[in-house]
Design a protein around this motif. Structure first.
Motif, PDB file in Angstrom:
ATOM      1  N   ILE A  91       0.764  -1.092  -0.277  1.00 37.53           N
ATOM      2  CA  ILE A  91      -0.065  -0.151   0.278  1.00 37.53           C
ATOM      3  C   ILE A  91       0.943   1.202   0.157  1.00 37.53           C
ATOM      4  CG2 ILE A  91      -1.614   1.417   1.170  1.00 37.53           C
ATOM      5  CD1 ILE A  91      -2.858  -1.457   2.234  1.00 37.53           C
ATOM      6  N   ALA A  92       1.677   1.105   1.156  1.00 38.17           N
ATOM      7  CA  ALA A  92       2.551   2.554   0.677  1.00 38.17           C
ATOM      8  C   ALA A  92       3.058   3.053  -0.562  1.00 38.17           C
ATOM      9  CB  ALA A  92       4.120   2.122   1.906  1.00 38.17           C
ATOM     10  N   LEU A  93       3.910   1.409  -1.311  1.00 36.40           N
ATOM     11  CA  LEU A  93       4.738   1.399  -2.813  1.00 36.40           C
ATOM     12  C   LEU A  93       3.150   1.819  -3.863  1.00 36.40           C
ATOM     13  CD1 LEU A  93       6.632  -1.199  -2.705  1.00 36.40           C
ATOM     14  CD2 LEU A  93       7.707   1.071  -1.863  1.00 36.40           C
ATOM     15  N   LYS A  94       2.493   1.872  -3.235  1.00 33.00           N
ATOM     16  CA  LYS A  94       1.738   2.102  -4.446  1.00 33.00           C
ATOM     17  C   LYS A  94       1.113   3.910  -3.853  1.00 33.00           C
ATOM     18  CE  LYS A  94      -2.261   1.952  -7.322  1.00 33.00           C
ATOM     19  NZ  LYS A  94      -1.467   1.623  -8.658  1.00 33.00           N
ATOM     20  N   LYS A  95       1.476   4.235  -2.750  1.00 33.79           N
ATOM     21  CA  LYS A  95       0.883   5.842  -3.110  1.00 33.79           C
ATOM     22  C   LYS A  95       2.327   6.586  -3.527  1.00 33.79           C
ATOM     23  CE  LYS A  95      -1.449   6.799   0.905  1.00 33.79           C
ATOM     24  NZ  LYS A  95      -2.090   6.646   2.856  1.00 33.79           N
ATOM     25  N   GLU A  96       2.849   6.193  -3.225  1.00 38.76           N
ATOM     26  CA  GLU A  96       4.285   6.584  -3.878  1.00 38.76           C
ATOM     27  C   GLU A  96       4.215   6.577  -4.924  1.00 38.76           C
ATOM     28  OE1 GLU A  96       7.853   6.121  -1.504  1.00 38.76           O
ATOM     29  OE2 GLU A  96       9.132   7.752  -2.524  1.00 38.76           O
ATOM     30  N   PHE A  97       4.597   5.100  -5.555  1.00 39.69           N
ATOM     31  CA  PHE A  97       4.348   5.045  -7.197  1.00 39.69           C
ATOM     32  C   PHE A  97       3.277   4.521  -7.883  1.00 39.69           C
ATOM     33  CE2 PHE A  97       7.981   4.199  -4.043  1.00 39.69           C
ATOM     34  CZ  PHE A  97       9.421   4.956  -5.244  1.00 39.69           C
ATOM     35  N   PRO A  98       1.739   5.119  -7.580  1.00 39.42           N
ATOM     36  CA  PRO A  98       0.884   4.700  -7.890  1.00 39.42           C
ATOM     37  C   PRO A  98       0.987   4.223  -9.975  1.00 39.42           C
ATOM     38  CG  PRO A  98       0.636   7.272  -8.205  1.00 39.42           C
ATOM     39  CD  PRO A  98       1.918   6.804  -7.621  1.00 39.42           C
ATOM     40  N   HIS A  99       2.081   4.876 -10.470  1.00 33.69           N
ATOM     41  CA  HIS A  99       2.113   4.776 -11.955  1.00 33.69           C
ATOM     42  C   HIS A  99       2.661   3.179 -11.900  1.00 33.69           C
ATOM     43  CE1 HIS A  99       5.595   6.462 -10.650  1.00 33.69           C
ATOM     44  NE2 HIS A  99       6.008   6.024 -11.783  1.00 33.69           N
ATOM     45  N   LEU A 100       3.321   2.372 -10.754  1.00 33.98           N
ATOM     46  CA  LEU A 100       3.953   1.699 -11.397  1.00 33.98           C
ATOM     47  C   LEU A 100       3.422  -0.236 -10.529  1.00 33.98           C
ATOM     48  CD1 LEU A 100       7.689   2.487 -10.346  1.00 33.98           C
ATOM     49  CD2 LEU A 100       7.096   1.981 -12.121  1.00 33.98           C
ATOM     50  N   ILE A 101       2.969   0.545  -9.082  1.00 33.97           N
ATOM     51  CA  ILE A 101       1.968  -0.801  -8.824  1.00 33.97           C
ATOM     52  C   ILE A 101       0.832  -1.367  -9.124  1.00 33.97           C
ATOM     53  CG2 ILE A 101       1.257  -1.790  -6.685  1.00 33.97           C
ATOM     54  CD1 ILE A 101       4.394  -1.611  -6.430  1.00 33.97           C
ATOM     55  N   ALA A 102       1.309  -2.152 -10.023  1.00 33.76           N
ATOM     56  CA  ALA A 102      -0.249  -2.994 -11.228  1.00 33.76           C
ATOM     57  C   ALA A 102      -0.571  -3.997 -10.264  1.00 33.76           C
ATOM     58  CB  ALA A 102       0.539  -3.526 -11.880  1.00 33.76           C
ATOM     59  N   GLY A 103       0.106  -4.544  -9.256  1.00 32.02           N
ATOM     60  CA  GLY A 103      -1.505  -5.314  -8.260  1.00 32.02           C
ATOM     61  C   GLY A 103      -0.378  -6.137  -7.907  1.00 32.02           C
ATOM     62  N   PHE A 104      -1.290  -7.141  -7.309  1.00 28.72           N
ATOM     63  CA  PHE A 104      -0.314  -7.907  -5.590  1.00 28.72           C
ATOM     64  C   PHE A 104      -1.007  -9.483  -6.064  1.00 28.72           C
ATOM     65  CE2 PHE A 104      -0.204 -10.593  -1.729  1.00 28.72           C
ATOM     66  CZ  PHE A 104       0.441  -9.438  -1.063  1.00 28.72           C
ATOM     67  N   GLN A 139      -7.185  -1.129   2.040  1.00 30.97           N
ATOM     68  CA  GLN A 139      -6.651  -0.365   0.415  1.00 30.97           C
ATOM     69  C   GLN A 139      -7.747   1.134   0.288  1.00 30.97           C
ATOM     70  OE1 GLN A 139      -6.680  -2.569  -3.534  1.00 30.97           O
ATOM     71  NE2 GLN A 139      -5.821  -4.005  -1.836  1.00 30.97           N
ATOM     72  N   LYS A 140      -9.522   0.223   0.488  1.00 29.53           N
ATOM     73  CA  LYS A 140     -10.425   1.865   0.648  1.00 29.53           C
ATOM     74  C   LYS A 140     -10.382   2.641   2.146  1.00 29.53           C
ATOM     75  CE  LYS A 140     -13.611  -2.296  -0.036  1.00 29.53           C
ATOM     76  NZ  LYS A 140     -15.165  -2.813   0.241  1.00 29.53           N
ATOM     77  N   GLU A 141      -9.591   1.780   2.477  1.00 30.52           N
ATOM     78  CA  GLU A 141      -9.075   3.247   3.706  1.00 30.52           C
ATOM     79  C   GLU A 141      -8.565   4.277   2.949  1.00 30.52           C
ATOM     80  OE1 GLU A 141     -10.034   0.131   7.730  1.00 30.52           O
ATOM     81  OE2 GLU A 141      -7.847   1.174   7.244  1.00 30.52           O
ATOM     82  N   GLU A 142      -7.415   3.524   2.672  1.00 31.79           N
ATOM     83  CA  GLU A 142      -6.114   4.456   1.961  1.00 31.79           C
ATOM     84  C   GLU A 142      -6.651   4.694   0.028  1.00 31.79           C
ATOM     85  OE1 GLU A 142      -3.449   5.032   4.114  1.00 31.79           O
ATOM     86  OE2 GLU A 142      -3.719   3.822   5.570  1.00 31.79           O
ATOM     87  N   GLY A 143      -7.944   4.773  -0.157  1.00 33.63           N
ATOM     88  CA  GLY A 143      -8.098   5.106  -0.978  1.00 33.63           C
ATOM     89  C   GLY A 143      -7.199   4.350  -1.943  1.00 33.63           C
ATOM     90  N   VAL A 144      -6.909   3.146  -2.470  1.00 36.24           N
ATOM     91  CA  VAL A 144      -5.868   3.206  -3.475  1.00 36.24           C
ATOM     92  C   VAL A 144      -6.550   1.729  -3.956  1.00 36.24           C
ATOM     93  CG1 VAL A 144      -3.662   3.704  -2.477  1.00 36.24           C
ATOM     94  CG2 VAL A 144      -4.441   1.568  -1.985  1.00 36.24           C
ATOM     95  N   GLU A 145      -6.155   1.741  -4.724  1.00 37.02           N
ATOM     96  CA  GLU A 145      -6.519  -0.371  -5.099  1.00 37.02           C
ATOM     97  C   GLU A 145      -5.261  -1.065  -6.108  1.00 37.02           C
ATOM     98  OE1 GLU A 145      -9.972  -0.936  -8.722  1.00 37.02           O
ATOM     99  OE2 GLU A 145     -10.164   1.343  -7.680  1.00 37.02           O
ATOM    100  N   ILE A 146      -5.374  -2.217  -5.698  1.00 38.29           N
ATOM    101  CA  ILE A 146      -4.095  -2.909  -5.989  1.00 38.29           C
ATOM    102  C   ILE A 146      -4.992  -4.225  -6.275  1.00 38.29           C
ATOM    103  CG2 ILE A 146      -2.495  -3.917  -4.396  1.00 38.29           C
ATOM    104  CD1 ILE A 146      -1.964  -1.593  -3.062  1.00 38.29           C
ATOM    105  N   PRO A 147      -5.337  -4.722  -7.256  1.00 36.86           N
ATOM    106  CA  PRO A 147      -5.909  -5.306  -8.016  1.00 36.86           C
ATOM    107  C   PRO A 147      -5.049  -6.869  -7.464  1.00 36.86           C
ATOM    108  CG  PRO A 147      -5.324  -4.273  -9.574  1.00 36.86           C
ATOM    109  CD  PRO A 147      -5.036  -3.802  -8.792  1.00 36.86           C
TER     110      PRO A 147
END
Lengths: 521, 521
Positions: B318-331, B357-365
């Motif tokens: 989640i932390a990485l997705k927030k910093e690099f939203p364009h790079l993290i594609a999924g889990f 993810q909902k709490e943090e407002g990110v989406e990591i499929p």
């Protein structure tokens, strides 16, 4: 989407049930005793997966449940699961080529009883050629018995079988070496299947050779009768209560005792019928009539004949059906589907055959071999469309059916059962081991399946126990309860008449109840 | 039932169409030029099936189209079909483990550039042990460089890589022998896959070993950057325009230049991002921007951690997705599905991850590995239910999906694509050759498929051309037109943002049009 663990567990259960909804065993509620027997078998299977298949075995480099049959057979026969399955009532055997149903050792024993039988070879048999030279057999009248004393020095000369055996060279093992050579010529061994002939095309060459050797003996009338009897008796001993063998009528005549090619098809059926009656009467006397309901014949010829020639056979089949309505179960074309003619080549005579049946007032269902291939969109794969369009009542093999969503649906809806031959498919290199076999796809799509052994004398999978074994140990979904449904279907989708079928099912249920009680005890 | 030949032909055509109705290529009408190119390729394939695959090859006992990849590779690269496919634009590569994507020779070349890198072994390396002793690598600061001069006499002692190479015993081949040994320790060879390790369980042992060797090098920061660049460049050269590698973040730190385990995950992404920008800018300068749209990372950890440990990784993700939203594609979770934990063991932290993810407002499929097995009803097979219930957007492998009618339907309806890795499946012994692979079942059921190479540095199937080749030569249904649909789907089912996806598809169509014109010419 489920959010709590409880909701998730419910959704999971529902999804699994939905996924298995089409299975033929999904609608039957097993009894407590059935469940208990099923559990006993699952527990033994789990234990043997470790104690037997997880152990080291000399000469077996990579043991695992469902492994290559020819390598694993010696391990299989020692397992508890195998011993249990031996006793299971298995219903009908719906796909077996008669001339490959009796143990080769027994066939040789029968052959040795006939002094008229001679043998010849096209090349001298010696240490280097012994694995490849194929024997040929023929009977002669007493006055024409050969004077030649031994085989090896006389290629292409006929020698009496007994003399050839007695005088077989000591360095090739003498009489025992002779037996071994003949046996090997009629069977596939592991180093052929998994080594020298390890492709579909190559193993089929060896496979075809075994037939050409054995057929000289099985088409000898004095052997035929004993051969059929042996087939019935060993099937019964294996828990099979009905057989529907394919007989290859390509040759118009069998040889009589003196080697004259003069015994017509109707005589074959007369012999078959007499043996059948004899075996049934014997069983009745012993109070064992539940164990064997009977036998019918699927008329087959080879798919290398011309479409014009086919008409002779279809007319022959109609004539036999009229004379032996209780014996002729259906019609099929056999031989290497990948190299011989596809069904579509025979379209005209086959459509005409259907018309002629109407005219003659008989009904001879098609029971076509089709899709015995891993080819995708090849002629063999396309045979499946034609088999179904021609109205086949079952499909022999149908190995490639799983690729065809609409055809699977049609099989399910119209009740077209598949005659699945797991060990045959593996030895003939369509699949490398049982876990890779597409059978679970058929089960989960609700396609009716009858497990079959195809050519047990060549593969060594006599009866149905070996095929049931390979299927049972290769799946965590399949247990005794699921195999029972397969056994039931082998009767339901047989070509027995409705009242015969009813009786067969009732007999089977009685035997099953007894079996389950024993296993659960 | 059809009665005339004409009626029959119509019914046949209709049945085939109905059977293929679900295919993803069935709704697209190919252009004339596409059909021409398709025909050119089909004709060459038919010719090479005879001229190449029907010919005798020294050291290849049983050649056939789609044969065991490691044995057939030397033949494949010489074919016309291979040369054509090399040039085909293949869209996205959606399933590849980053640490197994670059040719081992190149990785060694990169390693040799760093004098800080040392090597050690747990046993002495000699003629008998050389095939089994595994090397271990580690960097040291200059002042701590080892004084040991050679490897073989010093097990467990670190030796500078260059010295170990220079002084590798002459009887083991000297420096060349050293390269050969290291290469073999990071790859699977034919005698392992098809001989000594010829079961799923055994080949996975060797497979896991190759990772443990290579990861000492790929997790060395000074190599990582060059490694990623090489991966991008070789992918582009193979006609791949987008990559979505899985990176294993199990280790919390990479080693820095001096061998200190201190480079955190965000630094990995910074390096990845920098290389990506560099490569894209270079291409743009050359006017080749259509050839490479970009790259994203699938965050993975190993399925041997405890459920409790998983939470650290999901929070890290989640932390990485927030910093690099364009790079993290999924889990995803990786590792031997047959022996490590099933998805259901991680149910709680995975459901919690979704909430977080909902709490943090990110989406990591979720892009789960599932069903990489031929087991039926085993834990690995059951992973498929959980992957789908957890809402996976794609399935990694899903080899056993074909058994599950409802799950296939769900994949089709919800657009859950399968990342199918034909050569990987074959080398890891789920299928013995490509014709036995269940891929045609997925195609005919309309399940979206992206072909992938999985671990090309280990298998030798660099890029996507080899996997495309094996698929193309193993089916008469699949041609260039059908492969194009697979390439399109590899973009459609990528985790690109909608506008990126649109651009990627347009670029691909331009490249495809050019390619088709060349082939048809």
């Amino acid at each position: 989407m489920a959010d709590t663990l409880e909701q998730y567990a419910k959704a999971r259960e529902a999804l699994i049930a939905e996924d298995r909804r089409l299975r033929r065993d999904s609608s039957r509620e097993p009894s407590d005793i059935e469940l208990k027997a099923d559990k006993v078998v699952r527990d033994i299977r789990a234990a043997e997966a470790v104690s037997v298949w997880g152990a080291e075995h000399p000469d077996i480099p990579h043991p695992f449940p469902g492994m290559e049959f020819l390598t694993g057979k010696s391990v299989i026969v020692k397992t508890e699961i195998f011993k249990i399955l031996l006793k299971m009532p298995k219903g009908g055997l719906l796909h077996a080529h008669l001339d490959a149903t009796v143990d080769v050792k027994c066939l040789l024993r029968l052959a040795y009883e006939h002094p008229a039988l001679h043998i010849r070879v096209s090349d001298a048999v010696n240490a280097t050629s012994v694995n490849t030279v194929l024997p040929e057999f023929k009977a002669f009248p007493k006055q024409a018995y050969s004077e030649v004393q031994e085989l090896t020095q006389s290629p292409m000369q006929w020698v009496q079988l007994s003399k050839a055996r007695e005088n077989f060279p000591a360095d090739l093992g003498g009489a025992q070496g002779f037996d071994k050579w003949l046996t090997a010529s009629m069977m596939i061994n592991p180093s052929e299947a998994y080594g020298t002939h390890n492709t579909v095309a190559k193993i089929w060459q060896k496979f075809t050779n075994t037939f050409s050797v054995a057929s000289c003996l099985t088409l000898y009338a004095p052997i035929f009768r004993d051969y059929v009897k042996e087939f019935f008796l060993t099937s019964i001993a294996d828990g099979i209560s009905y057989v529907e063998p394919r007989i290859n009528f390509r040759h118009r005549f069998m040889d009589d005792a003196d080697g004259n090619e003069c015994v017509p098809h109707r005589e074959w059926l007369v012999m078959f019928d007499e043996v059948l009656k004899e075996v049934k009467e014997d069983l009745q006397k012993q109070g064992r009539e539940d164990e064997f309901i009977g036998a019918k014949i699927i008329y087959t010829t080879l798919r290398l004949i011309t479409p014009e020639e086919l008409t002779w056979y279809t007319e022959d089949c109609i004539a036999l059906k009229k004379e032996f309505p209780h014996l002729i179960a259906g019609f099929d074309l056999v031989g290497n589907e990948n190299e011989l003619k596809p069904l579509i080549d025979y379209l005209e005579p086959l459509l005409q055959f259907r018309e002629r049946q109407k005219e003659e007032g008989v009904e001879i269902p098609f029971l076509f071999h089709a899709g015995e291939t891993f080819g995708d969109g090849t002629e063999t794969d396309m045979n499946m469309y034609d088999a179904i369009l021609l109205g086949t009542k079952r499909i022999g093999h149908g190995f490639s059916l799983v690729r065809h969503p609409r055809l699977m649906e049609i099989c399910r809806e119209r009740g077209i059962a598949l005659e699945v031959c797991p060990i045959s498919n593996e030895i003939l290199r369509l699949t490398s081991s049982m876990p890779m076999h597409p059978l679970p796809i058929l089960f989960n799509n609700g396609v009716p399946v009858a497990l079959c052994c195809d050519d047990p004398s060549i593969f060594g999978n006599m009866g149905l126990t070996f095929d049931y074994y390979q299927v049972l140990v290769s799946s965590e979904v399949t247990g005794l309860v699921q195999l029972a449904e397969v056994a039931r279907d082998s009767i339901k989708y047989s070509m027995l008449e409705p009242e015969e079928k009813q009786r067969a099912l009732e007999s089977w249920e009685r035997q099953w109840a007894k079996f389950v009680k024993e296993v659960a005890a």
